[in-house]
Write an enzyme that holds these catalytic residues in place. Sequence first.
Site, PDB file in Angstrom:
ATOM      1  N   LYS A 205       0.812  -1.224   0.000  1.00  0.00           N
ATOM      2  CA  LYS A 205       0.000   0.000   0.000  1.00  0.00           C
ATOM      3  C   LYS A 205       0.839   1.265   0.000  1.00  0.00           C
ATOM      4  O   LYS A 205       2.014   1.268   0.333  1.00  0.00           O
ATOM      5  CB  LYS A 205      -0.998  -0.037   1.148  1.00  0.00           C
ATOM      6  CG  LYS A 205      -2.189  -0.946   0.799  1.00  0.00           C
ATOM      7  CD  LYS A 205      -3.331  -0.842   1.750  1.00  0.00           C
ATOM      8  CE  LYS A 205      -4.456  -1.771   1.259  1.00  0.00           C
ATOM      9  NZ  LYS A 205      -5.497  -1.961   2.256  1.00  0.00           N
ATOM     10  N   ARG A 239      -4.063  -9.968   4.474  1.00  0.00           N
ATOM     11  CA  ARG A 239      -4.475  -9.927   3.061  1.00  0.00           C
ATOM     12  C   ARG A 239      -3.298  -9.418   2.235  1.00  0.00           C
ATOM     13  O   ARG A 239      -2.946  -8.247   2.310  1.00  0.00           O
ATOM     14  CB  ARG A 239      -5.693  -8.995   2.928  1.00  0.00           C
ATOM     15  CG  ARG A 239      -6.309  -8.989   1.551  1.00  0.00           C
ATOM     16  CD  ARG A 239      -7.548  -8.106   1.497  1.00  0.00           C
ATOM     17  NE  ARG A 239      -8.136  -8.123   0.165  1.00  0.00           N
ATOM     18  CZ  ARG A 239      -7.688  -7.391  -0.847  1.00  0.00           C
ATOM     19  NH1 ARG A 239      -6.668  -6.567  -0.679  1.00  0.00           N
ATOM     20  NH2 ARG A 239      -8.260  -7.474  -2.033  1.00  0.00           N
TER      21      ARG A 239
END
Length: 262
Positions: A205, A239
């Site tokens: 991210k 995840r």
Amino acid sequence: MGVLNVTPDSFSDGGLFVHPEAAVRQGVAMADEGAAIVDIGGESTRPGSDPVSVEQETGRVVPIVEALRGKVAARISVDTSKAEVARRALAAGASIVNDVTALRADPEMAGVVADAGCPVCLMHMLRAPKTMQDDPLYDDVVDEVLRFMEERLAFAVSEGIAEEQVLLDPGIGFGKTLEHNLLLLRRLDRFVALGRPVVLGTSRKRFLGAILDTEPQGRLFGTVATTVMGALAGAAVFRVHDVKPNVEALRVTEAVRRAGDG
Ligand code: 9MG
């Protein structure tokens, strides 16, 4: 939980798995590398992304669910906020719903999950993907996200979803600044204390890129660092795009945590 984005526009793997054979190959590879869950998504949730129709999303996701069902031991999760997509994916063999809107986008979603009796991941997001990164503000991000999780858990239960089927996710990167993301990671233990399994999604991210000054493909070691920290804080599901390195980091972390237990 391995990420399988069957979208043309996801932030780090957009377009890589739009072709069904490539998607199935990737799903099988992630399961072989140790993913217990393969999370299939047909609509990008990256900042600024546009929504897609039910038909488009279903057309992307359901054939991959059908192809993977029976081919992998991993459970299949559908990453969607639309009740009809969830319904069709569950009918095709998915057994978990990952809803980044925490049952807020579609009034029928809670009923679909309750009827299926399946696990559901409720994630925190400020506003919607299109606007979530426009100057996100909190008085106390940890407190506010915790209160949100408690409210959404109570809502899910009031809609007939068993509390034992709910997973909670603070939504790293969804309407948060770098500082907000770091504070949530630092106090992940407070989310674990809510008593439901915590899902952590940090993989590749933007906040990692802000720290490391790298593009998504160069954020693996940063991702693994957060996986280890998350595991030590008690998170249950990670995840990730890169299953093998994260699984290996988790195995080592677990071995150290259990040392001396006999
Ligand atoms: C779909 N998706 C993208 N990022 C995510 C995250 O951090 N958590 C969950 N549950 N889903 C995510």
